[in-house]
Design a protein around this motif. Sequence first.
Motif, PDB file in Angstrom:
ATOM      1  N   ILE A  52      88.669  -8.608  48.860  1.00 59.16           N
ATOM      2  CA  ILE A  52      87.759  -7.462  48.910  1.00 59.16           C
ATOM      3  C   ILE A  52      87.840  -6.769  50.268  1.00 59.16           C
ATOM      4  N   MET A  53      87.839  -7.587  51.331  1.00 59.99           N
ATOM      5  CA  MET A  53      87.879  -7.013  52.671  1.00 59.99           C
ATOM      6  C   MET A  53      89.223  -6.364  52.972  1.00 59.99           C
ATOM      7  N   LEU A  54      90.302  -7.009  52.537  1.00 62.47           N
ATOM      8  CA  LEU A  54      91.638  -6.472  52.809  1.00 62.47           C
ATOM      9  C   LEU A  54      91.910  -5.205  52.007  1.00 62.47           C
ATOM     10  N   SER A  55      91.431  -5.172  50.762  1.00 62.83           N
ATOM     11  CA  SER A  55      91.637  -3.971  49.930  1.00 62.83           C
ATOM     12  C   SER A  55      90.718  -2.841  50.381  1.00 62.83           C
ATOM     13  N   ASN A  56      89.552  -3.215  50.965  1.00 70.64           N
ATOM     14  CA  ASN A  56      88.619  -2.240  51.546  1.00 70.64           C
ATOM     15  C   ASN A  56      88.393  -1.046  50.614  1.00 70.64           C
ATOM     16  N   PRO A  57      87.751  -1.278  49.448  1.00 73.02           N
ATOM     17  CA  PRO A  57      87.599  -0.205  48.455  1.00 73.02           C
ATOM     18  C   PRO A  57      86.870   1.029  48.966  1.00 73.02           C
ATOM     19  N   LEU A  58      85.992   0.858  49.952  1.00 74.03           N
ATOM     20  CA  LEU A  58      85.250   2.003  50.496  1.00 74.03           C
ATOM     21  C   LEU A  58      86.026   2.753  51.575  1.00 74.03           C
ATOM     22  N   LYS A  59      87.151   2.148  52.007  1.00 77.68           N
ATOM     23  CA  LYS A  59      88.013   2.756  53.033  1.00 77.68           C
ATOM     24  C   LYS A  59      87.246   3.086  54.315  1.00 77.68           C
ATOM     25  N   VAL A  60      86.426   2.146  54.763  1.00 77.51           N
ATOM     26  CA  VAL A  60      85.669   2.333  55.995  1.00 77.51           C
ATOM     27  C   VAL A  60      86.041   1.237  57.000  1.00 77.51           C
ATOM     28  N   ASN A  61      85.887   1.551  58.289  1.00 77.04           N
ATOM     29  CA  ASN A  61      86.146   0.569  59.352  1.00 77.04           C
ATOM     30  C   ASN A  61      87.439  -0.211  59.080  1.00 77.04           C
ATOM     31  N   LYS A  62      88.530   0.514  58.871  1.00 81.19           N
ATOM     32  CA  LYS A  62      89.762  -0.064  58.334  1.00 81.19           C
ATOM     33  C   LYS A  62      90.333  -1.210  59.168  1.00 81.19           C
ATOM     34  N   LYS A  63      90.492  -1.003  60.470  1.00 81.62           N
ATOM     35  CA  LYS A  63      91.080  -2.052  61.299  1.00 81.62           C
ATOM     36  C   LYS A  63      90.188  -3.285  61.340  1.00 81.62           C
TER      37      LYS A  63
ATOM     38  N   PHE B 294      92.837 -22.851  63.038  1.00 79.29           N
ATOM     39  CA  PHE B 294      92.247 -22.801  64.374  1.00 79.29           C
ATOM     40  C   PHE B 294      92.015 -21.360  64.832  1.00 79.29           C
ATOM     41  N   PHE B 295      92.786 -20.421  64.273  1.00 79.38           N
ATOM     42  CA  PHE B 295      92.664 -19.010  64.663  1.00 79.38           C
ATOM     43  C   PHE B 295      91.505 -18.300  63.959  1.00 79.38           C
ATOM     44  N   THR B 296      90.826 -18.961  63.025  1.00 81.17           N
ATOM     45  CA  THR B 296      89.770 -18.307  62.241  1.00 81.17           C
ATOM     46  C   THR B 296      88.691 -17.667  63.113  1.00 81.17           C
ATOM     47  N   PRO B 297      88.032 -18.400  64.024  1.00 83.16           N
ATOM     48  CA  PRO B 297      87.005 -17.748  64.867  1.00 83.16           C
ATOM     49  C   PRO B 297      87.583 -16.684  65.795  1.00 83.16           C
ATOM     50  N   ILE B 298      88.852 -16.850  66.184  1.00 78.13           N
ATOM     51  CA  ILE B 298      89.495 -15.862  67.060  1.00 78.13           C
ATOM     52  C   ILE B 298      89.686 -14.551  66.314  1.00 78.13           C
ATOM     53  N   LEU B 299      90.153 -14.638  65.074  1.00 83.53           N
ATOM     54  CA  LEU B 299      90.350 -13.431  64.266  1.00 83.53           C
ATOM     55  C   LEU B 299      89.017 -12.804  63.882  1.00 83.53           C
ATOM     56  N   PHE B 300      88.006 -13.641  63.676  1.00 88.52           N
ATOM     57  CA  PHE B 300      86.665 -13.116  63.412  1.00 88.52           C
ATOM     58  C   PHE B 300      86.191 -12.299  64.619  1.00 88.52           C
ATOM     59  N   TYR B 301      86.421 -12.832  65.807  1.00 88.62           N
ATOM     60  CA  TYR B 301      86.061 -12.121  67.038  1.00 88.62           C
ATOM     61  C   TYR B 301      86.827 -10.799  67.140  1.00 88.62           C
ATOM     62  N   LEU B 302      88.107 -10.801  66.789  1.00 88.66           N
ATOM     63  CA  LEU B 302      88.893  -9.567  66.830  1.00 88.66           C
ATOM     64  C   LEU B 302      88.339  -8.528  65.857  1.00 88.66           C
ATOM     65  N   SER B 303      87.857  -8.993  64.706  1.00 94.93           N
ATOM     66  CA  SER B 303      87.266  -8.047  63.752  1.00 94.93           C
ATOM     67  C   SER B 303      86.017  -7.401  64.357  1.00 94.93           C
ATOM     68  N   ILE B 304      85.220  -8.192  65.094  1.00 94.43           N
ATOM     69  CA  ILE B 304      84.032  -7.649  65.755  1.00 94.43           C
ATOM     70  C   ILE B 304      84.444  -6.634  66.819  1.00 94.43           C
ATOM     71  N   VAL B 305      85.524  -6.941  67.539  1.00 92.33           N
ATOM     72  CA  VAL B 305      86.037  -6.018  68.554  1.00 92.33           C
ATOM     73  C   VAL B 305      86.338  -4.663  67.931  1.00 92.33           C
ATOM     74  N   PHE B 306      86.988  -4.674  66.751  1.00 88.59           N
ATOM     75  CA  PHE B 306      87.353  -3.412  66.102  1.00 88.59           C
ATOM     76  C   PHE B 306      86.175  -2.770  65.369  1.00 88.59           C
ATOM     77  N   PHE B 307      85.201  -3.571  64.934  1.00 83.19           N
ATOM     78  CA  PHE B 307      83.978  -2.977  64.379  1.00 83.19           C
ATOM     79  C   PHE B 307      83.254  -2.178  65.459  1.00 83.19           C
ATOM     80  N   THR B 308      83.250  -2.697  66.677  1.00 80.95           N
ATOM     81  CA  THR B 308      82.514  -2.057  67.779  1.00 80.95           C
ATOM     82  C   THR B 308      83.353  -1.067  68.574  1.00 80.95           C
ATOM     83  N   ASN B 309      84.679  -1.089  68.360  1.00 80.07           N
ATOM     84  CA  ASN B 309      85.562  -0.125  69.016  1.00 80.07           C
ATOM     85  C   ASN B 309      86.852   0.001  68.211  1.00 80.07           C
ATOM     86  N   PRO B 310      86.881   0.903  67.217  1.00 82.97           N
ATOM     87  CA  PRO B 310      88.058   1.037  66.350  1.00 82.97           C
ATOM     88  C   PRO B 310      89.317   1.487  67.074  1.00 82.97           C
ATOM     89  N   ASN B 311      89.166   1.997  68.293  1.00 81.04           N
ATOM     90  CA  ASN B 311      90.324   2.461  69.074  1.00 81.04           C
ATOM     91  C   ASN B 311      90.799   1.419  70.084  1.00 81.04           C
TER      92      ASN B 311
END
Length: 349
Positions: free
Chosen positions: A5-16, A58-75
Amino acid sequence: MLSFIMLSNPLKVNKKANLWFGIALFLWSTFWLDEILMLIKAEPLSELIRPIISFIQFFTPILFYLSIVFFTNPNHKFKAKDTTLFVLPIIYLVLVILNKTAHNNLQTYIIILVLTNTIIYIIKSYLKLRTHRRKITLFSSNTDDIDLKWLENIILVIVVMVVVISAFNLIYIGLPLNLYLNIIMLGTSLFIAYNALKQKEIFPINEKHREEVIAIENDEVTNNTIKRKILKDEELVELKSKLNLLMKEKHLYLDQDINLASLSEDMQITPHQLSYIINNGFNQNFFKFINSYRIDKAKILLLDKSLDKLTILGIAYESGFSSKTAFNTTFKKLTNQTPSEFKKQSSKL
């Protein structure tokens, strides 16, 4: 399925952000592979695959953190300092290899490192979200749908679950998680799915406006006043008067979707200039500036006897708010009263 669901992003928002979040969720789902391998009694295969899977996990929390980074700064752009993200994974890999090849019992240290890695990136994610909630008031008038509160709730659940699961693994090494823990995780997954499917684009879609808004966020801000002077004093006075007149005559605050970028177009200036005017001319942030007009409008409606049949929700919509919750919260924040309390108290005067 949640990852899909998240990867397909049906609403096409906050893509990165949703891309990284989807990958993190996929890695999260692999934590149940151990139980599946145990249930199908695939021990030889399990012994071969488990170290590889555990390193990826082991990278799960790291990638979760990266998603937060892009939620708060898409650029956000990756820089050299981001290589520090690989420090703990490398240490983990070394421990896993030593545990297998040297036949050392390092399982306890491995679990402690996993717990440490998770806590570090969960805390970093939480702090970024808290900062985000403060910064969005610089460019948005309705923050309820973009404050990412749902991600904060997920973090709190994850912290509790990490502690419980780690303790479970330390005490009952090799046993599958019990039914109750899995039910909680299923509930968390459904909660994420619900919020993921109703999320809105956080930053302006227009790339130029987005860059300017992010630049405003990154400015040094003290007491809602941008220190860097970008307008002359006489220009500030003139534009402040123009903005005040525009708001009163065209009632732009009634637009539920108004933001810094759209209002700057009406003013025919840049978002950065508009932010400077609001911060330095009115000593407010964008959120408080717009909602002050909305609250004034709501007060008029609440005191109008001919509108007694109009519900609180109706008044919220008529005043430019997007929901009853946003109306009540903002009204309380700016007046120290709920709309109902204000109406009741005013009727006694």
